[in-house]
Write an enzyme that holds these catalytic residues in place. Structure first.
Site, PDB file in Angstrom:
ATOM      1  N   TYR B 108       0.853  -1.197   0.000  1.00 27.84           N
ATOM      2  CA  TYR B 108       0.000   0.000   0.000  1.00 27.84           C
ATOM      3  C   TYR B 108       0.882   1.237   0.000  1.00 27.84           C
ATOM      4  O   TYR B 108       1.894   1.290   0.701  1.00 27.84           O
ATOM      5  CB  TYR B 108      -0.893   0.019   1.253  1.00 27.84           C
ATOM      6  N   GLU B 196      -3.855   7.460  -3.764  1.00 26.70           N
ATOM      7  CA  GLU B 196      -3.658   6.152  -3.140  1.00 26.70           C
ATOM      8  C   GLU B 196      -3.411   5.087  -4.201  1.00 26.70           C
ATOM      9  O   GLU B 196      -4.138   5.028  -5.193  1.00 26.70           O
ATOM     10  CB  GLU B 196      -4.926   5.824  -2.345  1.00 26.70           C
TER      11      GLU B 196
END
Lengths: 291, 412
Positions: B108, B196
């Site tokens: 991530y 993101e």
């Protein structure tokens, strides 16, 4: 007594020739505020409704002794206006403007770091020390001088709370709208510290809303030694997650920042949390031993 | 404003973030064509503004152009329901057809603004592929953070530290460092509130690839991004919210039966809460602005009565400087013009409030006045309940409106 502002405060209005700036500069002056100067780049040397206008805040500071700035500059230029005021040596900068890009506020906050200026807002109604002076867009007549400090992230909700206090004969020392944006200059905790030291403040009303952790930080501070009673309200129990509720900062992100969490944190800290703004007056009266 | 995955990937690619090759299709035939061009295995991904697409059936692998066509046929025109969509789901109008990747690790990487620190923060985690909020709740120690300097941004050493923290080394660590600074530059250049990459994958052959991407833009910065207009997808927004935004009204649609019209965001939230406290359900959040002008009141009424669930309306205006007789005038004019039939409860505070109340009472329209918020909420909830019991359109339970039937060619 009061915090941050009073009768002696000398204010320069940035954006004084705009519609909002012009209108509210007059209302502030009518309330008793010393509006000593205005700033609109390009209009220096003129006089607007009896108030001298300068091109820069530095001139207004040097020639009129302004120590507080009230900003009505449109969003695209507002962060710049904040930095200009800080650079001129203004002690208290109150930014009313709504809609400033978050990254502009990141810059402005970095610029303020290490300088002596304090920023209130942006996206706020300003502040008022009832009976003395007001610096913002709130209706002056609903207030009255007294012992209760009010701190809030919202405008009209603050007026609602003040209205309930005044109707019960309970006045206010200073009411501070700290603003509804994610990045603001002065927090609940900053204001609580000032109210803690103000002999004219006997109790505090704290009005929060969903988003961020400012209420939790306030709860932490209160739990660790604020000697004055606090009444709290948090708006947004019914707000859906992930949606901005009007204010840029009022959003439940990733399941955090709910009204429930904030109410619980404040309750644990000993705050008298009410379920409706209509109950604020009665709750403060109880804490102050008033009828 | 949220962007679609394919829009986010196109933007990120411009900053040097490696993304899978792929294109957008609106028909199954086009999807097959893209798969043929890409050659080999592909993934067909629904383009909607919601996470959790995979579990909901909105992402399907395909080994051939024929399979890609079949997958697109299933996905296009479906109503995708995930935990992040409204209960009725979101209609899928486009799919992204991408080359499939052999994944070794899922990581991530994200950038957002830390409100308390007043600075952007880069977050990285080796627990990729799941919502970062879940990681934050269950394993906060698995999230690495690097605070960016507000003016200077993120330095290479900070990006390196994150890369090593993710267990990357050698060429991969170098690539991750470059990718992190690229993501940060994109975040700033496009005034994002969130950028993101989740998951950021390490492929079986040792490359980094942004397998999914999400960009959320700061609406306040719209004035300096003329290109954002073309990125907006109004299909992803509730029609009434699109209409409200055209009039500069802050409106969020909810599920209840009590419409509300309030000046100020905080007071609007508090009004919703007090409706709930009185036993009702708010139908919406609506801030008409500090001034509550006659024009805005008319616009607001038009939107409120377009919501078929609304059985009664509560107007809560704390005027202060505002004159209540003017406000009453505006409300009466709007109700007459739009022929509003449902009951309207009004609580107003400000100058000339008694005159305003008298005007409402003498108008001959379906108004109820209240002196404070609590009383107003009780009255409006009672009226909404009564309307619920007597309204003819409530006799037979209406089917939930699921929007227009799908019409895109080949979607059936």
């Amino acid at each position: 007594m009061s915090i941050l502002v009073g009768r002696e405060t000398r204010v320069v209005v940035q954006g004084i020739t705009g519609r909002e700036g012009s209108f509210h500069a007059q209302r502030c002056r009518e309330y008793g505020t010393q509006v000593v100067a205005g700033v609109t780049p390009g209009k220096g040397g003129t006089v607007h409704e009896g108030i001298p206008v300068f091109d820069t805040v530095a001139e207004a500071f040097a020639k009129e002794g302004a120590n507080t700035a009230l900003i009505f500059v449109p969003p695209a230029a507002a962060a710049d206006a904040i930095m200009e005021a800080a650079d001129a040596g203004i002690e208290l900068i109150v930014c009313i403007t709504e809609g400033i890009p978050t990254l502009d506020m990141v810059r402005a906050r970095a610029f303020l770091a290490g300088r002596r200026s304090r920023l209130i807002g942006p996206n706020c109604p300003g502040l008022i020390s009832p009976g003395q002076a007001k610096f913002g867009i709130m209706p002056g007549h609903i207030h009255r001088p007294g012992p209760v400090g009010v701190i809030s992230r919202s405008g009209t909700l603050t007026y609602e709370a003040v209205h309930h206090l005044t109707r019960r004969g309970i006045g206010q020392s200073t009411c501070v709208g700290i603003g509804g944006d994610p990045i603001i200059g002065t927090s609940f905790v900053d204001c609580l510290r000032l109210f803690a030291e103000d002999p004219g403040t006997a109790a505090v009303v704290l009005i929060g809303e969903i988003g961020g952790t400012a209420e939790e930080e306030a709860a932490e501070y209160i739990a660790h030694g604020l000697a004055k009673p606090v009444v709290g309200f948090v708006a947004g129990l019914t707000a859906p997650p992930g949606r901005r509720m009007g204010h840029a900062g009022a959003i439940i992100a990733g399941g955090r920042g709910t009204a429930q969490e904030k109410m619980e944190a404040l309750t644990r800290a000993g705050v008298a949390v009410v379920r409706s703004p209509a109950e604020i007056g009665a709750s403060v009266a109880r804490l102050l031993g008033r009828p | 404003m949220r962007l679609h995955e394919h829009q986010a990937k196109a933007i990120l690619s411009g900053f040097g973030v490696p993304v899978p090759r792929g294109e957008v299709a609106e028909t199954p035939e086009a999807a097959a064509g893209i798969a043929r061009q890409l050659g080999g295995r592909v993934v067909v991904k629904a383009q909607v503004h919601a996470g959790g697409r995979g579990k909901a059936g909105g992402i399907k692998p395909a080994a051939s152009p024929e399979e890609a066509e079949a997958a697109a046929r299933q996905i296009l025109g479906m109503r995708l329901r995930t935990p992040q969509t409204p209960p009725e789901g979101i209609l899928v109008r486009k799919v992204l057809v991408e080359e499939a990747s052999a994944v070794a690790r899922e990581l991530y990487l994200g950038v957002t603004v830390d409100r308390a620190e007043a600075a952007p923060v880069v977050m990285a985690s080796e627990a990729g592929g799941v919502e970062i909020e879940e990681v934050a709740a269950a394993h906060p120690e698995k999230i690495l953070r690097a605070r960016a300097h507000p003016a200077l941004g993120i330095e290479p050493f900070q990006a390196r530290r994150l890369a090593y923290g993710l267990g990357l080394d050698g060429e991969l660590a170098k690539a991750a460092t470059a990718l992190t600074t690229a993501l940060y530059r994109c975040f700033v250049a496009h005034d994002c509130s969130l950028a993101e990459i989740n998951p950021l994958v390490v492929t079986a052959d040792g490359r980094l690839l942004a397998l999914d991407a999400k960009l959320t833009l700061d609406d306040n910065a719209r004035f300096r991004h003329p290109d954002w207009g073309a990125l907006r997808d109004v299909h992803e927004e509730t029609p009434l919210e699109v209409e409200a935004s055209r009039h500069g009204l802050n409106y969020v649609k909810l599920d209840g039966s009590v419409g509300c019209m309030v000046n100020g965001a905080g007071l609007a939230m508090a009004t919703m809460d007090i409706i709930k406290l009185a036993g009702g359900e708010p139908a919406n959040f609506l801030d008409v602005g500090g001034g509550a002008s006659a024009e805005q009141i008319e616009n607001a009424f038009r939107i409120l009565i377009s919501d078929p669930k609304v059985e009664a309306v509560l107007i809560n205006i704390f005027g202060g400087i505002l004159r209540c007789d003017r406000l009453a005038e505006g409300v009466i004019a709007a109700v007459r013009k739009l022929e509003v039939k449902i009951p309207v409860v009004i609580r107003m505070e400000g100058t000339n409030v008694e005159l305003g109340k008298r005007m409402l009472a003498e108008s001959g329209l379906n108004f109820t006045s209240a002196d404070d918020m609590a009383e107003a909420a009780e009255k409006v909830v009672a009226l909404a309940g009564a309307a619920f019991r007597t309204s003819p359109r409530r006799v037979a339970p209406a089917k939930p409106a699921l929007g227009k039937p799908r019409t895109s060619p080949g979607a059936g």
